[in-house]
Design an enzyme around this catalytic site. Sequence first.
Site, PDB file in Angstrom:
ATOM      1  N   ARG A 134     -11.201   7.821   3.521  1.00 33.37           N
ATOM      2  CA  ARG A 134     -10.932   6.797   2.510  1.00 33.37           C
ATOM      3  C   ARG A 134     -12.230   6.252   1.889  1.00 33.37           C
ATOM      4  NH1 ARG A 134      -5.677   6.658   3.855  1.00 33.37           N
ATOM      5  NH2 ARG A 134      -4.917   5.682   5.782  1.00 33.37           N
ATOM      6  N   LYS A 167     -11.932  -7.430   6.210  1.00 33.08           N
ATOM      7  CA  LYS A 167     -11.334  -6.540   7.192  1.00 33.08           C
ATOM      8  C   LYS A 167     -12.244  -5.358   7.464  1.00 33.08           C
ATOM      9  CE  LYS A 167      -7.377  -3.556   7.630  1.00 33.08           C
ATOM     10  NZ  LYS A 167      -6.286  -2.925   6.983  1.00 33.08           N
ATOM     11  N   CYS A 221      -3.989   6.277   0.003  1.00 40.77           N
ATOM     12  CA  CYS A 221      -3.432   5.015  -0.479  1.00 40.77           C
ATOM     13  C   CYS A 221      -3.109   5.047  -1.976  1.00 40.77           C
ATOM     14  CB  CYS A 221      -4.384   3.864  -0.159  1.00 40.77           C
ATOM     15  SG  CYS A 221      -4.779   3.747   1.593  1.00 40.77           S
ATOM     16  N   TYR A 268      -2.936  -8.957  16.195  1.00 39.68           N
ATOM     17  CA  TYR A 268      -1.901  -8.450  17.103  1.00 39.68           C
ATOM     18  C   TYR A 268      -1.834  -9.316  18.360  1.00 39.68           C
ATOM     19  CZ  TYR A 268      -2.507  -4.620  13.888  1.00 39.68           C
ATOM     20  OH  TYR A 268      -2.600  -3.892  12.731  1.00 39.68           O
ATOM     21  N   SER A 285      -6.639  -3.159  14.546  1.00 36.07           N
ATOM     22  CA  SER A 285      -6.084  -2.458  15.710  1.00 36.07           C
ATOM     23  C   SER A 285      -7.144  -2.016  16.720  1.00 36.07           C
ATOM     24  CB  SER A 285      -5.279  -1.252  15.232  1.00 36.07           C
ATOM     25  OG  SER A 285      -6.081  -0.395  14.439  1.00 36.07           O
ATOM     26  N   GLU A 313     -16.990  -7.397  -4.626  1.00 31.72           N
ATOM     27  CA  GLU A 313     -15.541  -7.176  -4.469  1.00 31.72           C
ATOM     28  C   GLU A 313     -14.795  -8.514  -4.449  1.00 31.72           C
ATOM     29  OE1 GLU A 313     -13.576  -4.694  -4.430  1.00 31.72           O
ATOM     30  OE2 GLU A 313     -14.772  -2.897  -4.070  1.00 31.72           O
ATOM     31  N   CYS A 332       0.849  -1.197   0.000  1.00 30.70           N
ATOM     32  CA  CYS A 332       0.000   0.000   0.000  1.00 30.70           C
ATOM     33  C   CYS A 332       0.882   1.245   0.000  1.00 30.70           C
ATOM     34  CB  CYS A 332      -0.938  -0.002   1.209  1.00 30.70           C
ATOM     35  SG  CYS A 332      -2.301   1.177   1.002  1.00 30.70           S
ATOM     36  N   CYS A 360      -0.197   4.336   1.929  1.00 30.86           N
ATOM     37  CA  CYS A 360      -0.579   5.380   2.889  1.00 30.86           C
ATOM     38  C   CYS A 360       0.499   5.693   3.926  1.00 30.86           C
ATOM     39  CB  CYS A 360      -1.910   5.050   3.554  1.00 30.86           C
ATOM     40  SG  CYS A 360      -1.943   3.457   4.360  1.00 30.86           S
ATOM     41  N   LYS A 380     -12.711  -4.767   2.199  1.00 30.34           N
ATOM     42  CA  LYS A 380     -12.148  -3.905   3.238  1.00 30.34           C
ATOM     43  C   LYS A 380     -13.036  -2.681   3.401  1.00 30.34           C
ATOM     44  CE  LYS A 380      -8.046  -1.250   4.493  1.00 30.34           C
ATOM     45  NZ  LYS A 380      -6.650  -0.921   4.190  1.00 30.34           N
ATOM     46  N   ARG A 440      -3.476   3.727  12.556  1.00 30.20           N
ATOM     47  CA  ARG A 440      -2.989   4.931  11.882  1.00 30.20           C
ATOM     48  C   ARG A 440      -2.009   5.692  12.760  1.00 30.20           C
ATOM     49  NH1 ARG A 440      -8.572   6.464   8.554  1.00 30.20           N
ATOM     50  NH2 ARG A 440      -8.585   4.493   7.400  1.00 30.20           N
TER      51      ARG A 440
HETATM   52  C1  PBG Z   1      -3.278   0.474   4.912  1.00 28.08           C
HETATM   53  C2  PBG Z   1      -3.786  -0.397   6.001  1.00 28.08           C
HETATM   54  C3  PBG Z   1      -4.605  -0.074   7.092  1.00 28.08           C
HETATM   55  C4  PBG Z   1      -4.691  -1.215   7.883  1.00 28.08           C
HETATM   56  C5  PBG Z   1      -3.945  -2.194   7.253  1.00 28.08           C
HETATM   57  N1  PBG Z   1      -3.418  -1.680   6.074  1.00 28.08           N
HETATM   58  C6  PBG Z   1      -5.215   1.198   7.523  1.00 28.08           C
HETATM   59  C7  PBG Z   1      -6.160   1.904   6.672  1.00 28.08           C
HETATM   60  O1  PBG Z   1      -6.697   1.384   5.688  1.00 28.08           O
HETATM   61  O2  PBG Z   1      -6.379   3.043   7.011  1.00 28.08           O
HETATM   62  C8  PBG Z   1      -5.439  -1.329   9.178  1.00 28.08           C
HETATM   63  C9  PBG Z   1      -4.919  -2.323  10.140  1.00 28.08           C
HETATM   64  C10 PBG Z   1      -5.423  -2.183  11.531  1.00 28.08           C
HETATM   65  O3  PBG Z   1      -6.230  -1.307  11.867  1.00 28.08           O
HETATM   66  O4  PBG Z   1      -4.970  -2.989  12.340  1.00 28.08           O
HETATM   67  N2  PBG Z   1      -4.120   0.707   3.854  1.00 28.08           N
END
Ligand code: PBG
Length: 322
Positions: A214, A245, A127, A310, A271, A230, A117, A119, A192, A202
């Site tokens: 986004r 996700k 992104c 995690y 996260s 998708e 990615c 970002c 996603k 972030r």
């Molecule tokens: C990047 C990305 C993100 C996550 C994984 N790859 C953040 C986003 O899309 O803003 C999130 C992972 C997480 O929250 O643990 N595109």
Amino acid sequence: MINRTRRLRKTENIRRLVRENKLTIDDLIYPLFIEEGENIETEIKSMPGIKRFSLDKISTELDEVTALDIPAVLLFGIPSKKDDTGTETWNDDGIVQKAIRFIKKNYPKLYVITDVCFCEYTSHGHCGVIHNNDVDNDATLVNLAKQTISHAKAGADMVAPSGMMDGTIITMREALDNTGYYDLPIMGYSVKYSSAFYGPFRDAADSAPTFGDRKTYQMDPANRDEGMREATFDDVEGADILMVKPALSYLDIIRDLKNNFDRPIACYNVSGEYAMIKAAGEKGWIDEERVMMESLLSMKRAGADIIITYFAKEVAKILKRD
Ligand code: PBG
């Protein structure tokens, strides 16, 4: 006559016999944040227990991951310099590329997946390439191909695009096939959502957008049919694994994918899901260990074959102990 379902719940041993789902170490992928620089081992405030490491500090973490028998890591890079388009992402000496080489040299059995990615690498935190205040899809695809090849050359075992651009999988598949990497698998971040659950990430990856959000590329949390669309495109374009996700608020989507696609299904326990359990646990409001295990088990039950989490190290320790 009463239907007595309690008969099969009487003792632990009969419960073991009829148990339908099981969480194992084999299911786990552990994300790692690798920062360019030296002597960095910074705990992420909103993700207790998770750190950003520079490469010279990461061995203890990798020793632990391999000793626990966790099969794979997912790498996120945090570069020292950012620009408009994220040119560092395809620098063969970029932080992720260096990390791949380091891990494959010192921990050859550990399976290395890279997040593909932009970002974390763009000054605006989006992104891809910005045109007219929005991410330009096809201009981003050109750079995505370069980044993918660079990760492949560095020795990645699998690439995982998380940007939600249209045509991502076909672009990467063709780029890999044309350069001889036809055996390198792709895990699509297929479904996603544009989710508030990414908040702590972030902070961790220093990747919050500096303007807007986004929503023009990530999905609307209200939509389920669109998730199937998708996933269908990623499936047809040749993604080897389909991912959903976040995980916990999207268990219905995980089940949809499991029922409709003959591919391994992954989910990303993101996260914010981690942070909520950690925070409530710290306060003593929940039994942290049991809530963690129950929520991860729910992802298996929903249909996930693979869980990116995690919690991987903690879970592996518990599974080894029990
Ligand atoms: C990047 C990305 C993100 C996550 C994984 N790859 C953040 C986003 O899309 O803003 C999130 C992972 C997480 O929250 O643990 N595109």
